[in-house]
Design a protein around this motif. Structure first.
Motif, mmCIF file in Angstrom:
data_model
loop_
_atom_site.group_PDB
_atom_site.id
_atom_site.type_symbol
_atom_site.label_atom_id
_atom_site.label_comp_id
_atom_site.label_asym_id
_atom_site.label_seq_id
_atom_site.Cartn_x
_atom_site.Cartn_y
_atom_site.Cartn_z
ATOM 1 N N ASN A 10 -27.470 2.840 -14.745
ATOM 2 C CA ASN A 10 -28.906 3.097 -14.814
ATOM 3 C C ASN A 10 -29.305 3.806 -16.102
ATOM 4 O O ASN A 10 -30.387 3.580 -16.640
ATOM 5 N N GLU A 11 -28.432 4.670 -16.593
ATOM 6 C CA GLU A 11 -28.768 5.456 -17.780
ATOM 7 C C GLU A 11 -28.658 4.663 -19.072
ATOM 8 O O GLU A 11 -29.158 5.114 -20.101
ATOM 9 N N GLY A 12 -27.956 3.514 -19.032
ATOM 10 C CA GLY A 12 -27.817 2.734 -20.256
ATOM 11 C C GLY A 12 -26.560 1.892 -20.289
ATOM 12 O O GLY A 12 -26.020 1.524 -19.231
ATOM 13 N N LEU A 13 -26.090 1.606 -21.490
ATOM 14 C CA LEU A 13 -24.937 0.714 -21.683
ATOM 15 C C LEU A 13 -23.803 1.437 -22.406
ATOM 16 O O LEU A 13 -24.045 2.271 -23.274
ATOM 17 N N VAL A 14 -22.582 1.077 -22.018
ATOM 18 C CA VAL A 14 -21.390 1.558 -22.716
ATOM 19 C C VAL A 14 -20.620 0.342 -23.227
ATOM 20 O O VAL A 14 -20.456 -0.643 -22.497
ATOM 21 N N PHE A 15 -20.168 0.408 -24.481
ATOM 22 C CA PHE A 15 -19.334 -0.641 -25.065
ATOM 23 C C PHE A 15 -18.043 -0.011 -25.562
ATOM 24 O O PHE A 15 -18.088 1.037 -26.215
ATOM 25 N N ALA A 16 -16.913 -0.648 -25.277
ATOM 26 C CA ALA A 16 -15.645 -0.157 -25.816
ATOM 27 C C ALA A 16 -14.767 -1.351 -26.132
ATOM 28 O O ALA A 16 -14.697 -2.316 -25.361
ATOM 29 N N ALA A 17 -14.093 -1.287 -27.275
ATOM 30 C CA ALA A 17 -13.281 -2.421 -27.737
ATOM 31 C C ALA A 17 -12.060 -1.919 -28.482
ATOM 32 O O ALA A 17 -12.129 -0.899 -29.176
ATOM 33 N N ASP A 18 -10.951 -2.619 -28.324
ATOM 34 C CA ASP A 18 -9.787 -2.326 -29.150
ATOM 35 C C ASP A 18 -9.979 -3.020 -30.500
ATOM 36 O O ASP A 18 -11.026 -3.659 -30.739
ATOM 37 N N THR A 19 -8.988 -2.927 -31.381
ATOM 38 C CA THR A 19 -9.150 -3.479 -32.732
ATOM 39 C C THR A 19 -7.950 -4.301 -33.180
ATOM 40 O O THR A 19 -7.819 -4.583 -34.369
ATOM 41 N N ARG A 20 -7.062 -4.638 -32.257
ATOM 42 C CA ARG A 20 -5.847 -5.344 -32.663
ATOM 43 C C ARG A 20 -6.051 -6.850 -32.603
ATOM 44 O O ARG A 20 -6.523 -7.382 -31.599
ATOM 45 N N THR A 21 -5.715 -7.521 -33.703
ATOM 46 C CA THR A 21 -5.665 -8.979 -33.663
ATOM 47 C C THR A 21 -4.226 -9.382 -33.967
ATOM 48 O O THR A 21 -3.527 -8.694 -34.700
ATOM 49 N N SER A 22 -3.798 -10.462 -33.361
ATOM 50 C CA SER A 22 -2.421 -10.887 -33.598
ATOM 51 C C SER A 22 -2.351 -12.400 -33.612
ATOM 52 O O SER A 22 -2.837 -13.077 -32.710
ATOM 53 N N ALA A 23 -1.759 -12.923 -34.685
ATOM 54 C CA ALA A 23 -1.473 -14.352 -34.741
ATOM 55 C C ALA A 23 -0.075 -14.599 -34.170
ATOM 56 O O ALA A 23 0.233 -15.683 -33.703
ATOM 57 N N SER A 24 0.769 -13.562 -34.218
ATOM 58 C CA SER A 24 2.088 -13.596 -33.606
ATOM 59 C C SER A 24 2.585 -12.161 -33.606
ATOM 60 O O SER A 24 1.903 -11.261 -34.091
ATOM 61 N N PHE A 25 3.770 -11.920 -33.065
ATOM 62 C CA PHE A 25 4.266 -10.553 -32.990
ATOM 63 C C PHE A 25 4.387 -9.912 -34.372
ATOM 64 O O PHE A 25 4.280 -8.704 -34.511
ATOM 65 N N ASP A 26 4.628 -10.731 -35.404
ATOM 66 C CA ASP A 26 4.808 -10.165 -36.739
ATOM 67 C C ASP A 26 3.618 -10.434 -37.639
ATOM 68 O O ASP A 26 3.725 -10.403 -38.860
ATOM 69 N N ASP A 27 2.469 -10.709 -37.024
ATOM 70 C CA ASP A 27 1.247 -10.862 -37.806
ATOM 71 C C ASP A 27 0.125 -10.153 -37.057
ATOM 72 O O ASP A 27 -0.730 -10.775 -36.424
#
Lengths: 277, 277
Positions: A10-27
């Motif tokens: 009711n009071e508003g919106l919350v947004f939360a996100a991680d920042t990891r991108t991965s094309a593979s385990f070593d990328d």
């Protein structure tokens, strides 16, 4: 992978996100998945993304280009209802995927993305939408006041148990951080730092915005103390019939990190050479 | 689908399993997935299963047949080490799948099953193994003191945060029930009733065994109060910099179900005709 959560209370919106991108385990790289479009006093939008990074970046760039164009007939600035914005963002997402699809034809790469769009336009309540790769979308409801994209399972139970429309904006934000922390702990493809934004109903701008690193005191304290709080909560659940009654109930002060053993452990009768040594 | 969890702590072993099997949304049944083999004073084993029900039933039947045969050279009664039992159970599982595979050839049905095997043989410590469809297996370790099969994600964070070798057997059991309850709440393919067994180290028999229905008081209380306890825990996490300090900290007595709003919600400036109405 990714984990993003949007919560509407009711009071508003919350947004939360991680920042990891991965094309593979070593990328593995760090990319912002939370994008803010803000015209203070008139309208504010937050878009979070999961899926193909190139598609997402193209979508965000096109949304920004249209918004910067005073002659654009359709842009984040032109609509007077949030559901129209969701429809427009869905169209832009589909168009970005089509372009990618042409270029990546036959390569087997999945060019789809899924978005969470939330915000407020002056004259309306805040709103929160999930925009699917097909361009269609669903909103939150009082019974389902949050939306997740990416690796959603680990962080879902805490949201299911706690978030209701009456939850305060800050408790919803704390809950989102616990949800993120649980997911980061259980899934290597979701990682720090965490972006968080709060949009208080009526502010018509981002009320609070922060990037939390693992050693940011607030996040570190949540990470360090949550297990202890959960442990105290588990320990305070009903006794089994064969257990002696709980000695200490609802006492002041925090429970000790490790509750005392109430039943002495029995010694093994045999040798210490078992396969568990 | 299925959700089973086995936990090894210093005091002994905890087993918990749901009972829902589903061939599709409209073919849902209740089957016991926890099987006990007990020779009090000498040895006790618990096997839980996820995957193809026919494979599981064949495996359990063969294990029982061998155990009932006094001339069998390999059976649950003949080995003196638990890892040998795990190897034998793996062999039996693979043989059951091979038979099923021949019969179900070309049908596209997955005939694999995965098992959790735990127990104790006199002279050894208790042990806990996951037996894979290939017949190989892994044990728990002090750093990874639990094993899950089936729909494991929703119920994993609570285990990661709480279970350590020093956790009491009963707290581990309460944690297992919360893990089950979270999964049942989030996934329709996991359902009540729940089977639970406790094996205290040295007892060499099942120490406690119970079937919990949704209205069993202990389970109902956990289900009903866990959200409130979590909510109090979230509310007691660190304040954000812009929040006033917490008025009430570590006060005696349970926190109210809904913490009071500390920041008055702002009124919407505009009309009530937004798309969220």
């Amino acid at each position: 992978m990714t984990y993003c959560v949007g919560i509407e209370v009711n009071e508003g919106l919350v947004f939360a996100a991680d920042t990891r991108t991965s094309a593979s385990f070593d990328d593995v790289r760090v990319y912002r998945k939370m994008h803010v479009f803000e015209w203070p006093g008139d309208r504010v939008f937050v878009i979070m993304s999961a899926g193909n990074l190139a598609t997402t970046q193209l979508t965000i760039s096109r949304l920004q280009r249209d918004a910067d164009d005073p002659d654009a007939t359709r842009s984040l600035r032109t609509f007077s209802h949030l559901y129209e914005v969701a429809e427009y963002v869905g169209d832009t997402l589909v168009a970005s995927q089509v372009k990618m699809k042409d270029e990546a034809q036959q390569s087997g790469v999945n060019v789809q993305s899924t978005l969470i769009l939330g915000g407020q336009i002056a004259g309306e309540r805040p709103g929160l939408y999930m925009v699917y790769p097909l361009g269609n979308c669903i909103a939150t409801s009082p019974e389902t006041p949050y939306l997740q994209i990416g690796e959603s399972k680990y962080g879902k139970p805490i949201l299911d148990r706690i978030i209701r429309p009456e939850t305060s904006l800050e408790d919803a934000a704390r809950c989102a951080l616990v949800s993120l922390d649980s997911t980061i702990r259980s899934n290597l493809s979701v990682g720090m730092p965490v972006d968080m934004a709060l949009l208080r109903s009526g502010d018509l701008k981002i009320s609070q915005k922060m990037r939390l690193e693992a050693d940011t005191p607030l996040y570190a304290e949540i990470h360090d103390t949550w297990s202890r709080k959960l442990e105290a909560a588990v320990h305070s659940l009903p006794r089994f019939p064969w257990e002696p009654p709980q000695e200490r109930e609802d006492v002041p002060g925090p429970l000790p990190a490790m509750p005392p053993r109430r039943i002495p452990s029995r010694q093994d009768p045999g040798d210490a050479q078992g396969q568990q040594q």
